[in-house]
Design a protein around this motif. Structure first.
Motif, PDB file in Angstrom:
ATOM      1  N   ARG A  93       0.823  -1.213   0.000  1.00  0.00           N
ATOM      2  CA  ARG A  93       0.000   0.000   0.000  1.00  0.00           C
ATOM      3  C   ARG A  93       0.856   1.262   0.000  1.00  0.00           C
ATOM      4  N   VAL A  94       2.129   1.121   0.393  1.00  0.00           N
ATOM      5  CA  VAL A  94       3.019   2.281   0.420  1.00  0.00           C
ATOM      6  C   VAL A  94       3.386   2.747  -0.994  1.00  0.00           C
ATOM      7  N   LEU A  95       3.277   1.863  -1.992  1.00  0.00           N
ATOM      8  CA  LEU A  95       3.732   2.210  -3.336  1.00  0.00           C
ATOM      9  C   LEU A  95       2.991   3.406  -3.941  1.00  0.00           C
ATOM     10  N   PRO A  96       1.657   3.472  -3.871  1.00  0.00           N
ATOM     11  CA  PRO A  96       0.970   4.634  -4.455  1.00  0.00           C
ATOM     12  C   PRO A  96       1.112   5.909  -3.635  1.00  0.00           C
ATOM     13  N   ALA A  97       1.766   5.829  -2.464  1.00  0.00           N
ATOM     14  CA  ALA A  97       1.925   7.027  -1.636  1.00  0.00           C
ATOM     15  C   ALA A  97       2.690   8.109  -2.383  1.00  0.00           C
ATOM     16  N   ASP A  98       3.601   7.707  -3.238  1.00  0.00           N
ATOM     17  CA  ASP A  98       4.299   8.643  -4.116  1.00  0.00           C
ATOM     18  C   ASP A  98       3.460   8.809  -5.374  1.00  0.00           C
ATOM     19  N   GLU A  99       2.764   9.920  -5.490  1.00  0.00           N
ATOM     20  CA  GLU A  99       1.857  10.117  -6.614  1.00  0.00           C
ATOM     21  C   GLU A  99       2.573  10.090  -7.959  1.00  0.00           C
ATOM     22  N   GLU A 100       3.860  10.416  -7.963  1.00  0.00           N
ATOM     23  CA  GLU A 100       4.611  10.402  -9.212  1.00  0.00           C
ATOM     24  C   GLU A 100       4.795   8.982  -9.749  1.00  0.00           C
ATOM     25  N   SER A 101       4.589   7.978  -8.896  1.00  0.00           N
ATOM     26  CA  SER A 101       4.715   6.593  -9.365  1.00  0.00           C
ATOM     27  C   SER A 101       3.642   6.248 -10.386  1.00  0.00           C
ATOM     28  N   GLY A 102       2.508   6.939 -10.318  1.00  0.00           N
ATOM     29  CA  GLY A 102       1.402   6.640 -11.223  1.00  0.00           C
ATOM     30  C   GLY A 102       0.629   5.394 -10.854  1.00  0.00           C
ATOM     31  N   LEU A 103       0.985   4.759  -9.748  1.00  0.00           N
ATOM     32  CA  LEU A 103       0.337   3.520  -9.333  1.00  0.00           C
ATOM     33  C   LEU A 103      -0.873   3.804  -8.456  1.00  0.00           C
ATOM     34  N   VAL A 104      -1.831   2.890  -8.474  1.00  0.00           N
ATOM     35  CA  VAL A 104      -3.007   2.988  -7.608  1.00  0.00           C
ATOM     36  C   VAL A 104      -3.295   1.603  -7.029  1.00  0.00           C
ATOM     37  N   GLU A 105      -3.994   1.591  -5.895  1.00  0.00           N
ATOM     38  CA  GLU A 105      -4.483   0.325  -5.361  1.00  0.00           C
ATOM     39  C   GLU A 105      -5.680  -0.139  -6.178  1.00  0.00           C
ATOM     40  N   ASP A 106      -5.959  -1.433  -6.073  1.00  0.00           N
ATOM     41  CA  ASP A 106      -7.137  -2.009  -6.730  1.00  0.00           C
ATOM     42  C   ASP A 106      -8.382  -1.227  -6.311  1.00  0.00           C
ATOM     43  N   ASP A 107      -8.995  -0.545  -7.269  1.00  0.00           N
ATOM     44  CA  ASP A 107     -10.172   0.280  -6.975  1.00  0.00           C
ATOM     45  C   ASP A 107     -11.397  -0.198  -7.747  1.00  0.00           C
TER      46      ASP A 107
END
Length: 234
Positions: free
Chosen positions: A74-88
């Protein structure tokens, strides 16, 4: 057989289609990454809307142990520049019936508390390091060969000791069995219907789920790929 593949273009997920001799419901297995590019979840969502029934992963309820483990991704999308999101994916709003045969948070926590204290201590000690490492790695954490999943046991899994067997039984095996049991119930009760049943579970669960489906007489008859994390500049 590859379930999650990493290559120069990125990390892809194989959508697997299974049938059994004599007919019956078609099973479509979606190996999921819990964190990925937004388009991956939109692509999965579009395919789920065309299915007749969903069997969905998801532990409901409180568990401090589970919260700690899921923090590592869950820490991965904390950096918005990563472009990643959790399963939504809004599974309850797709217009498709679904069942969620997974454990409750209370069941998971009880199982965790019954693990040997050394196993629990090692897990608690490793979680902060893994979480920090993934935070700084960003999307690169999902773009390495380590992310790959195959249907055969890995060398690491073959060598795991008794204490770790109990952990993986809790984390994977028992939950895989529940997913397979939910599919088996559909096959038993609605075997004469032309149904397409989606099984939507984390990729690490898929080898165990496939083994269970094989025991039900199912075999993989087709697969195609969805891009989960593209290898763009981070």
């Amino acid at each position: 057989m590859q379930i999650i593949e990493n290559s120069i273009v990125g990390t892809r997920s194989a959508v697997l289609r299974l049938t059994k001799r004599g007919g019956g419901p078609v099973i479509v297995v979606f190996p999921m990454l819990h964190v990925a590019d937004p388009q991956f979840f939109r692509d999965v969502e579009a395919r789920l809307r065309a299915c007749d029934l969903l069997v969905v992963e998801g532990i409901q309820g409180e568990s401090s142990a589970l919260d700690g483990m899921t923090m590592t991704y869950r820490v991965l999308p904390a950096d918005e520049e990563s472009g990643l999101v959790e399963d939504d994916i809004p599974y309850g709003d797709l217009g498709v019936p679904f069942v969620a045969p997974d454990m409750s948070g209370e069941e998971f926590q009880e199982g965790f508390d019954e693990l040997p204290w050394k196993t629990r201590a090692m897990l608690w000690a490793a979680t902060p390091a893994v979480t920090i490492g993934r935070f700084f790695a960003g999307r690169r954490a999902l773009l390495t060969p380590d992310i790959e999943v195959h249907d055969l046991p890995t060398r690491q899994e073959e060598l795991r000791g008794e204490e770790w067997d109990r952990f993986f039984d809790l984390l994977l095996d028992r939950r895989d069995d529940r997913a397979v049991a939910a599919v088996a119930e559909v096959v038993r009760d609605r075997g004469d219907e032309e149904l397409e049943v989606a099984v939507v579970y984390g990729a690490k669960h898929v080898p165990g789920i496939l083994r269970g489906l094989y025991r039900l007489g199912y075999r993989v008859v087709g697969a195609d790929w969805l891009m989960a994390v593209s290898a763009r500049e981070s």
